[in-house]
Design a protein around this motif. Structure first.
Motif, PDB file in Angstrom:
ATOM      1  N   GLY A   1       1.232  -1.337  -0.063  1.00  0.00           N
ATOM      2  CA  GLY A   1      -0.099  -0.086   0.127  1.00  0.00           C
ATOM      3  C   GLY A   1       0.967   1.790  -0.179  1.00  0.00           C
ATOM      4  O   GLY A   1       0.393   2.655   0.135  1.00  0.00           O
ATOM      5  N   PHE A   2       2.092   1.411   0.154  1.00  0.00           N
ATOM      6  CA  PHE A   2       2.652   1.860   0.908  1.00  0.00           C
ATOM      7  C   PHE A   2       3.318   2.812  -0.533  1.00  0.00           C
ATOM      8  O   PHE A   2       2.637   3.867  -1.221  1.00  0.00           O
ATOM      9  CB  PHE A   2       4.227   1.626   0.483  1.00  0.00           C
ATOM     10  N   SER A   3       4.087   2.405  -1.742  1.00  0.00           N
ATOM     11  CA  SER A   3       4.049   3.417  -2.810  1.00  0.00           C
ATOM     12  C   SER A   3       2.593   3.664  -3.823  1.00  0.00           C
ATOM     13  O   SER A   3       2.706   4.417  -4.127  1.00  0.00           O
ATOM     14  CB  SER A   3       4.689   2.484  -3.610  1.00  0.00           C
ATOM     15  N   LYS A   4       1.367   2.809  -3.397  1.00  0.00           N
ATOM     16  CA  LYS A   4      -0.039   2.659  -4.620  1.00  0.00           C
ATOM     17  C   LYS A   4       0.322   4.590  -3.697  1.00  0.00           C
ATOM     18  O   LYS A   4      -0.855   5.264  -4.293  1.00  0.00           O
ATOM     19  CB  LYS A   4      -0.404   1.869  -3.782  1.00  0.00           C
ATOM     20  N   ARG A   5       0.645   4.793  -2.581  1.00  0.00           N
ATOM     21  CA  ARG A   5       0.016   6.352  -2.343  1.00  0.00           C
ATOM     22  C   ARG A   5       1.216   7.246  -1.475  1.00  0.00           C
ATOM     23  O   ARG A   5       0.643   7.907  -1.347  1.00  0.00           O
ATOM     24  CB  ARG A   5      -0.381   5.331  -0.691  1.00  0.00           C
ATOM     25  N   GLY A   6       1.600   7.008  -3.574  1.00  0.00           N
ATOM     26  CA  GLY A   6       2.274   8.049  -3.281  1.00  0.00           C
ATOM     27  C   GLY A   6       3.665   8.200  -1.955  1.00  0.00           C
ATOM     28  O   GLY A   6       4.586   8.904  -2.662  1.00  0.00           O
ATOM     29  N   PHE A   7       4.103   7.079  -1.173  1.00  0.00           N
ATOM     30  CA  PHE A   7       5.263   7.553  -1.038  1.00  0.00           C
ATOM     31  C   PHE A   7       5.948   6.827  -1.980  1.00  0.00           C
ATOM     32  O   PHE A   7       6.302   5.383  -1.941  1.00  0.00           O
ATOM     33  CB  PHE A   7       5.072   6.543   0.646  1.00  0.00           C
ATOM     34  N   SER A   8       7.512   7.011  -1.599  1.00  0.00           N
ATOM     35  CA  SER A   8       8.487   6.266  -1.849  1.00  0.00           C
ATOM     36  C   SER A   8      10.082   5.734  -0.722  1.00  0.00           C
ATOM     37  O   SER A   8      10.098   6.598   0.237  1.00  0.00           O
ATOM     38  CB  SER A   8       9.234   6.912  -3.087  1.00  0.00           C
ATOM     39  N   LEU A   9       9.869   4.593  -0.922  1.00  0.00           N
ATOM     40  CA  LEU A   9      11.032   4.450  -0.247  1.00  0.00           C
ATOM     41  C   LEU A   9      12.754   4.417  -0.685  1.00  0.00           C
ATOM     42  O   LEU A   9      12.682   3.407  -2.196  1.00  0.00           O
ATOM     43  CB  LEU A   9      10.734   2.783   0.492  1.00  0.00           C
ATOM     44  N   ILE A  10      13.933   4.891   0.291  1.00  0.00           N
ATOM     45  CA  ILE A  10      15.072   5.270  -0.552  1.00  0.00           C
ATOM     46  C   ILE A  10      16.208   4.732   0.448  1.00  0.00           C
ATOM     47  O   ILE A  10      17.406   4.866  -0.425  1.00  0.00           O
ATOM     48  CB  ILE A  10      15.144   6.689  -1.470  1.00  0.00           C
ATOM     49  N   GLY A  11      15.622   4.558   1.043  1.00  0.00           N
ATOM     50  CA  GLY A  11      16.448   3.571   2.096  1.00  0.00           C
ATOM     51  C   GLY A  11      16.507   2.806   2.988  1.00  0.00           C
ATOM     52  O   GLY A  11      15.118   3.505   3.823  1.00  0.00           O
ATOM     53  N   ILE A  12      17.207   2.055   3.858  1.00  0.00           N
ATOM     54  CA  ILE A  12      16.491   1.145   5.123  1.00  0.00           C
ATOM     55  C   ILE A  12      18.062   1.113   5.539  1.00  0.00           C
ATOM     56  O   ILE A  12      19.048   0.381   5.224  1.00  0.00           O
ATOM     57  CB  ILE A  12      16.182  -0.516   4.784  1.00  0.00           C
ATOM     58  N   PHE A  13      17.875   1.013   6.904  1.00  0.00           N
ATOM     59  CA  PHE A  13      19.217   0.722   8.124  1.00  0.00           C
ATOM     60  C   PHE A  13      19.053  -0.328   8.628  1.00  0.00           C
ATOM     61  O   PHE A  13      17.973  -0.272   9.325  1.00  0.00           O
ATOM     62  CB  PHE A  13      19.728   2.120   8.036  1.00  0.00           C
ATOM     63  N   ASP A  14      19.703  -0.674   9.392  1.00  0.00           N
ATOM     64  CA  ASP A  14      20.105  -1.767  10.706  1.00  0.00           C
ATOM     65  C   ASP A  14      21.653  -1.611  11.240  1.00  0.00           C
ATOM     66  O   ASP A  14      22.527  -0.940  10.351  1.00  0.00           O
ATOM     67  CB  ASP A  14      19.724  -3.008  10.582  1.00  0.00           C
ATOM     68  N   THR A  15      21.282  -1.516  12.365  1.00  0.00           N
ATOM     69  CA  THR A  15      22.785  -2.169  12.803  1.00  0.00           C
ATOM     70  C   THR A  15      23.376  -3.583  13.166  1.00  0.00           C
ATOM     71  O   THR A  15      24.680  -3.432  13.156  1.00  0.00           O
ATOM     72  CB  THR A  15      23.423  -1.406  14.355  1.00  0.00           C
ATOM     73  N   ASN A  16      22.376  -4.348  12.839  1.00  0.00           N
ATOM     74  CA  ASN A  16      22.871  -5.843  13.062  1.00  0.00           C
ATOM     75  C   ASN A  16      23.571  -6.374  11.623  1.00  0.00           C
ATOM     76  O   ASN A  16      23.200  -5.964  10.154  1.00  0.00           O
ATOM     77  CB  ASN A  16      22.215  -5.881  12.465  1.00  0.00           C
ATOM     78  N   PRO A  17      24.848  -6.779  11.523  1.00  0.00           N
ATOM     79  CA  PRO A  17      26.045  -6.818  10.964  1.00  0.00           C
ATOM     80  C   PRO A  17      24.535  -8.251   9.852  1.00  0.00           C
ATOM     81  O   PRO A  17      25.532  -8.237   8.776  1.00  0.00           O
ATOM     82  CB  PRO A  17      26.980  -7.802  11.614  1.00  0.00           C
ATOM     83  N   ALA A  18      24.034  -8.811  10.000  1.00  0.00           N
ATOM     84  CA  ALA A  18      23.713 -10.510   9.643  1.00  0.00           C
ATOM     85  C   ALA A  18      22.786  -9.708   8.846  1.00  0.00           C
ATOM     86  O   ALA A  18      22.798 -10.119   7.688  1.00  0.00           O
ATOM     87  CB  ALA A  18      22.798 -11.176  10.890  1.00  0.00           C
ATOM     88  N   LEU A  19      22.364  -8.365   8.926  1.00  0.00           N
ATOM     89  CA  LEU A  19      21.094  -7.306   7.871  1.00  0.00           C
ATOM     90  C   LEU A  19      21.285  -6.879   6.693  1.00  0.00           C
ATOM     91  O   LEU A  19      21.549  -6.778   5.582  1.00  0.00           O
ATOM     92  CB  LEU A  19      20.480  -7.401   8.708  1.00  0.00           C
ATOM     93  N   ILE A  20      22.578  -6.563   7.207  1.00  0.00           N
ATOM     94  CA  ILE A  20      23.519  -5.138   6.190  1.00  0.00           C
ATOM     95  C   ILE A  20      23.805  -5.344   4.954  1.00  0.00           C
ATOM     96  O   ILE A  20      24.256  -6.802   5.239  1.00  0.00           O
ATOM     97  CB  ILE A  20      24.543  -4.875   6.946  1.00  0.00           C
ATOM     98  N   GLY A  21      23.852  -5.147   4.060  1.00  0.00           N
ATOM     99  CA  GLY A  21      24.423  -5.824   2.228  1.00  0.00           C
ATOM    100  C   GLY A  21      22.698  -6.372   1.714  1.00  0.00           C
ATOM    101  O   GLY A  21      22.990  -7.294   0.722  1.00  0.00           O
ATOM    102  N   LYS A  22      22.258  -7.592   3.013  1.00  0.00           N
ATOM    103  CA  LYS A  22      20.489  -7.918   2.545  1.00  0.00           C
ATOM    104  C   LYS A  22      19.963  -7.310   1.542  1.00  0.00           C
ATOM    105  O   LYS A  22      19.476  -6.003   1.766  1.00  0.00           O
ATOM    106  CB  LYS A  22      19.978  -8.518   2.837  1.00  0.00           C
ATOM    107  N   GLU A  23      18.977  -7.027   0.571  1.00  0.00           N
ATOM    108  CA  GLU A  23      17.907  -6.824  -0.428  1.00  0.00           C
ATOM    109  C   GLU A  23      16.982  -6.956   0.226  1.00  0.00           C
ATOM    110  O   GLU A  23      16.725  -8.077   0.846  1.00  0.00           O
ATOM    111  CB  GLU A  23      18.221  -7.092  -1.666  1.00  0.00           C
ATOM    112  N   VAL A  24      15.591  -6.167   0.568  1.00  0.00           N
ATOM    113  CA  VAL A  24      14.648  -5.910   1.278  1.00  0.00           C
ATOM    114  C   VAL A  24      13.959  -4.762  -0.222  1.00  0.00           C
ATOM    115  O   VAL A  24      14.222  -3.838  -0.301  1.00  0.00           O
ATOM    116  CB  VAL A  24      14.415  -5.577   2.330  1.00  0.00           C
ATOM    117  N   SER A  25      12.984  -5.476  -0.504  1.00  0.00           N
ATOM    118  CA  SER A  25      11.960  -4.578  -0.918  1.00  0.00           C
ATOM    119  C   SER A  25      12.795  -3.527  -2.142  1.00  0.00           C
ATOM    120  O   SER A  25      13.313  -2.501  -2.654  1.00  0.00           O
ATOM    121  CB  SER A  25      11.166  -3.468  -0.892  1.00  0.00           C
ATOM    122  N   GLY A  26      13.905  -3.936  -2.770  1.00  0.00           N
ATOM    123  CA  GLY A  26      14.511  -3.345  -3.494  1.00  0.00           C
ATOM    124  C   GLY A  26      15.696  -2.577  -3.067  1.00  0.00           C
ATOM    125  O   GLY A  26      16.275  -1.642  -3.314  1.00  0.00           O
TER     126      GLY A  26
END
Lengths: 212, 212
Positions: free
Chosen positions: B103-128
């Motif tokens: 519903g996010f982009s459908k309502r005109g919002f764009s996601l331009i970044g996602i951040f975390d501190t967990n090394p296991a997650l950094i570098g992984k892709e989510v929603s482009g």
């Protein structure tokens, strides 16, 4: 204590009272004045006094409110002492987020099962539960009789899943699919629309922008 | 069209109007009567007419409302045509669920970044988006100037993260940590408390149980 006459607008404030009183208890604060509560809640002190009178009036002139008694009364009123059992349908990111949601067990709910149709997820563990196949939900629910089904499935499948749940005997649905479920009969449904709050935020930003 | 005089209670209904009108358009329905809208919205037809008069009164006697015009007016009123840019802080299950939220982009919002501190997650892709380290959020936000930070971090860290965001220039926070953020200044905050709606469900179940 009866809750028949409590107006809906007061009911809607109950979770917030519950949250603030819980925070006070966490901080070992056992007594609170209507003025202090009023500042935290963002409503007037006289409104607070009126609200709390519905729950038996635990305030004493010059002393304030007994936090524990008020918390316990609101806990009971919200049915949080009933030990409701839940299952989650849908073990995608949202389903797993809800399974791990810490506030869950703290508020007296127990998660007894999580189901999905995705073979890549079945057998994996989340929050102490092994994800089971949705085909096994029917027998499980008939045997274990959970009170609430939490629906974290896509919009296109939610109606069918909701009908399944009701046919298996579930009496309450907490629905996260972006559609207002409306089923016949005595099923209690709470629809969560995350985007509604995002749109409220957006409205406030856009209004604020114009004001400047 | 000005939105100054629109009462809060009407504002609160806007996302729901937006949702229903969007569903009508998806189903290629371009005209709706206040009676039909009233049944869908669960408010009286006269309330519908009053509400919609605030947005310019697109109704015509004997014709009903032009769905597209009404939808576009409410879209603009909600600021959904502004193309607000968002970042998500926290790439756990909830953060990833929000990133994938359709519903996010459908309502005109764009996601331009996602951040975390967990090394296991950094570098992984989510929603482009490639999950970046939280240490890089400062430079990124100062350069890219997102409008909204979505906070999907634990309660214990959310205050520090919120302060960081504001110091990097973010003007609006959509907060999912179970605490009411309250920051000084002109930051717009929308706190989402999932457990509030679960408690409302529980209240209705417990009330219903007593009624039987």
């Amino acid at each position: 204590m009866t809750n028949r006459q409590v107006p809906l607008v007061v009911i809607k404030r109950l979770p917030r009272y519950h949250r603030y009183l819980g925070e006070l208890l966490d901080n070992r604060i056992y007594r609170v004045s209507s003025t202090e509560l009023s500042e935290k809640m963002g409503v007037t002190a006289s409104q607070i006094r009126q609200d709390l009178n519905y729950f038996g009036g635990f305030g004493q002139q010059g002393y304030g409110y007994n936090v524990q008694m008020l918390y316990d009364a609101i806990t009971a009123l919200l049915g949080l002492n009933k030990g409701y059992k839940t299952v989650i349908i849908g073990a995608g990111n949202l389903g797993r987020a809800l399974a791990n949601y810490a506030g869950f067990s703290k508020r007296g709910f127990s998660l007894i099962g999580i189901f999905d149709t995705n073979p890549a997820l079945i057998g994996k563990e989340v929050s102490g539960q092994i994800i089971k196949h949705y085909d096994d939900a029917k027998d499980f629910i008939k045997a274990e009789k959970p009170d609430i089904a939490i629906l974290a499935v896509p919009k296109v499948t939610v109606n069918r899943v909701a009908e399944d749940m009701v046919s298996y005997g579930i009496k309450a649905l907490w629905n996260f699919a972006h559609v207002d479920l409306d089923l016949p009969g005595d099923v209690i449904i709470e629809n969560v629309h995350l985007s509604d709050s995002l749109m409220t935020l957006s409205y406030r930003m856009s209004e604020f922008g114009e004001r400047k």
